[in-house]
Design a protein around this motif. Structure first.
Motif, PDB file in Angstrom:
ATOM      1  N   PRO A   1       0.801  -1.233   0.000  1.00 47.97           N
ATOM      2  CA  PRO A   1       0.000   0.000   0.000  1.00 47.97           C
ATOM      3  C   PRO A   1       0.832   1.282   0.000  1.00 47.97           C
ATOM      4  N   GLY A   2       2.110   1.200  -0.331  1.00 56.21           N
ATOM      5  CA  GLY A   2       2.982   2.373  -0.285  1.00 56.21           C
ATOM      6  C   GLY A   2       2.515   3.506  -1.179  1.00 56.21           C
ATOM      7  N   ALA A   3       2.051   3.189  -2.386  1.00 54.70           N
ATOM      8  CA  ALA A   3       1.596   4.231  -3.307  1.00 54.70           C
ATOM      9  C   ALA A   3       0.364   4.950  -2.762  1.00 54.70           C
ATOM     10  N   ALA A   4      -0.573   4.190  -2.212  1.00 50.66           N
ATOM     11  CA  ALA A   4      -1.782   4.807  -1.647  1.00 50.66           C
ATOM     12  C   ALA A   4      -1.432   5.660  -0.437  1.00 50.66           C
ATOM     13  N   PHE A   5      -0.505   5.178   0.379  1.00 49.58           N
ATOM     14  CA  PHE A   5      -0.100   5.951   1.555  1.00 49.58           C
ATOM     15  C   PHE A   5       0.629   7.229   1.127  1.00 49.58           C
ATOM     16  N   GLY A   6       1.494   7.117   0.120  1.00 52.95           N
ATOM     17  CA  GLY A   6       2.177   8.307  -0.397  1.00 52.95           C
ATOM     18  C   GLY A   6       1.194   9.313  -0.962  1.00 52.95           C
ATOM     19  N   LEU A   7       0.159   8.822  -1.635  1.00 52.11           N
ATOM     20  CA  LEU A   7      -0.884   9.700  -2.157  1.00 52.11           C
ATOM     21  C   LEU A   7      -1.563  10.464  -1.031  1.00 52.11           C
ATOM     22  N   CYS A   8      -1.955   9.761   0.019  1.00 51.20           N
ATOM     23  CA  CYS A   8      -2.649  10.400   1.141  1.00 51.20           C
ATOM     24  C   CYS A   8      -1.769  11.441   1.835  1.00 51.20           C
ATOM     25  N   VAL A   9      -0.521  11.095   2.075  1.00 49.29           N
ATOM     26  CA  VAL A   9       0.384  12.024   2.761  1.00 49.29           C
ATOM     27  C   VAL A   9       0.642  13.263   1.911  1.00 49.29           C
ATOM     28  N   THR A  10       0.826  13.078   0.614  1.00 47.13           N
ATOM     29  CA  THR A  10       1.082  14.225  -0.257  1.00 47.13           C
ATOM     30  C   THR A  10      -0.169  15.094  -0.397  1.00 47.13           C
ATOM     31  N   LEU A  11      -1.340  14.502  -0.391  1.00 44.53           N
ATOM     32  CA  LEU A  11      -2.558  15.318  -0.430  1.00 44.53           C
ATOM     33  C   LEU A  11      -2.747  16.099   0.867  1.00 44.53           C
ATOM     34  N   ILE A  12      -2.339  15.521   1.990  1.00 50.12           N
ATOM     35  CA  ILE A  12      -2.354  16.287   3.247  1.00 50.12           C
ATOM     36  C   ILE A  12      -1.377  17.448   3.141  1.00 50.12           C
ATOM     37  N   LEU A  13      -0.184  17.185   2.611  1.00 51.38           N
ATOM     38  CA  LEU A  13       0.816  18.236   2.404  1.00 51.38           C
ATOM     39  C   LEU A  13       0.253  19.344   1.535  1.00 51.38           C
ATOM     40  N   ARG A  14      -0.392  18.989   0.440  1.00 51.89           N
ATOM     41  CA  ARG A  14      -0.955  19.981  -0.489  1.00 51.89           C
ATOM     42  C   ARG A  14      -2.067  20.783   0.160  1.00 51.89           C
ATOM     43  N   ALA A  15      -2.912  20.124   0.917  1.00 52.79           N
ATOM     44  CA  ALA A  15      -4.025  20.827   1.576  1.00 52.79           C
ATOM     45  C   ALA A  15      -3.506  21.826   2.607  1.00 52.79           C
ATOM     46  N   VAL A  16      -2.560  21.403   3.426  1.00 49.56           N
ATOM     47  CA  VAL A  16      -2.021  22.303   4.454  1.00 49.56           C
ATOM     48  C   VAL A  16      -1.252  23.447   3.810  1.00 49.56           C
ATOM     49  N   LEU A  17      -0.462  23.141   2.795  1.00 51.28           N
ATOM     50  CA  LEU A  17       0.287  24.182   2.099  1.00 51.28           C
ATOM     51  C   LEU A  17      -0.650  25.155   1.396  1.00 51.28           C
ATOM     52  N   GLY A  18      -1.731  24.643   0.840  1.00 51.11           N
ATOM     53  CA  GLY A  18      -2.735  25.512   0.223  1.00 51.11           C
ATOM     54  C   GLY A  18      -3.359  26.468   1.230  1.00 51.11           C
ATOM     55  N   ARG A  19      -3.573  25.992   2.444  1.00 46.68           N
ATOM     56  CA  ARG A  19      -4.106  26.861   3.506  1.00 46.68           C
ATOM     57  C   ARG A  19      -3.087  27.908   3.936  1.00 46.68           C
ATOM     58  N   LEU A  20      -1.837  27.487   4.057  1.00 43.84           N
ATOM     59  CA  LEU A  20      -0.802  28.410   4.519  1.00 43.84           C
ATOM     60  C   LEU A  20      -0.450  29.463   3.477  1.00 43.84           C
ATOM     61  N   ARG A  21      -0.402  29.082   2.203  1.00 37.41           N
ATOM     62  CA  ARG A  21       0.087  29.959   1.157  1.00 37.41           C
ATOM     63  C   ARG A  21      -1.000  30.565   0.286  1.00 37.41           C
ATOM     64  N   GLN A  22      -2.225  30.189   0.475  1.00 36.29           N
ATOM     65  CA  GLN A  22      -3.295  30.653  -0.410  1.00 36.29           C
ATOM     66  C   GLN A  22      -2.909  30.359  -1.856  1.00 36.29           C
ATOM     67  N   MET A  23      -2.538  29.096  -2.129  1.00 34.66           N
ATOM     68  CA  MET A  23      -2.002  28.710  -3.435  1.00 34.66           C
ATOM     69  C   MET A  23      -3.049  28.688  -4.522  1.00 34.66           C
ATOM     70  N   ASP A  24      -4.284  28.618  -4.163  1.00 31.91           N
ATOM     71  CA  ASP A  24      -5.338  28.567  -5.169  1.00 31.91           C
ATOM     72  C   ASP A  24      -5.873  29.967  -5.404  1.00 31.91           C
ATOM     73  N   GLU A  25      -6.466  30.149  -6.562  1.00 29.38           N
ATOM     74  CA  GLU A  25      -7.108  31.418  -6.897  1.00 29.38           C
ATOM     75  C   GLU A  25      -6.141  32.587  -6.915  1.00 29.38           C
ATOM     76  N   GLY A  26      -4.915  32.363  -7.316  1.00 29.39           N
ATOM     77  CA  GLY A  26      -3.987  33.459  -7.524  1.00 29.39           C
ATOM     78  C   GLY A  26      -3.430  34.077  -6.279  1.00 29.39           C
ATOM     79  N   GLY A  27      -3.389  33.358  -5.145  1.00 29.51           N
ATOM     80  CA  GLY A  27      -2.821  33.908  -3.927  1.00 29.51           C
ATOM     81  C   GLY A  27      -1.308  33.987  -4.003  1.00 29.51           C
ATOM     82  N   ALA A  28      -0.688  34.599  -3.014  1.00 26.46           N
ATOM     83  CA  ALA A  28       0.759  34.791  -3.066  1.00 26.46           C
ATOM     84  C   ALA A  28       1.494  33.577  -2.724  1.00 26.46           C
TER      85      ALA A  28
END
Length: 139
Positions: A112-139
């Motif tokens: 299940p390494g690929a599925a686990f890597g997917l989940c961890v990276t999506l958590i990384l992306r979600a948290v980073l999106g919150r911190l950086r306002q990466m969506d909708e043209g944020g800084a």
């Protein structure tokens, strides 16, 4: 919110990237702790099949930071390049997690390494999106 693109940045947001990585490493660990606590509370009620599976999953999640940190060593530089180029949307993050998780899973023979890597990276992306306002043209 774009599935492919994110807001490009001039520099790499290392502080936010490391903070998001720390959260992505910690979340599975704490889920494992909660599962283990539930297992210990409900051990007398459960039969041998489900209780063993809950214990195995809980212990795998508790021990996951040992492997996840190694995956983050590979993922963070690649994520930094994608962030700077504005290509760290949900789909590229998913592909990055699947590929690194699959590579790490193949190395240690953990299917299940690929599925686990997917989940961890999506958590990384979600948290980073919150911190950086990466969506909708944020800084």
């Amino acid at each position: 919110m774009s599935l492919i693109r994110s807001a490009p940045t001039d520099g790499t947001p290392w502080r936010d990237l490391f903070s998001a990585a720390a959260v992505a490493v910690a979340v599975p660990f704490f889920i494992g702790v909660v599962l283990l606590a539930l297992f210990l509370m409900a051990r007398s009620v459960l039969t041998n099949g489900p209780d063993l599976m809950i214990w195995v999953i809980a212990m795998a999640l508790i021990l996951s930071p040992l492997q996840t940190v190694a995956g983050m060593i590979l993922a963070l530089p690649l994520a930094a390049v994608l962030i700077r180029a504005g290509w760290f949307g949900w789909v590229p993050a998913s592909l990055l997690g699947l590929s690194i998780g699959g590579l790490m899973g193949t190395m240690i023979k953990f299917e299940p390494g690929a599925a686990f890597g997917l989940c961890v990276t999506l958590i990384l992306r979600a948290v980073l999106g919150r911190l950086r306002q990466m969506d909708e043209g944020g800084a």
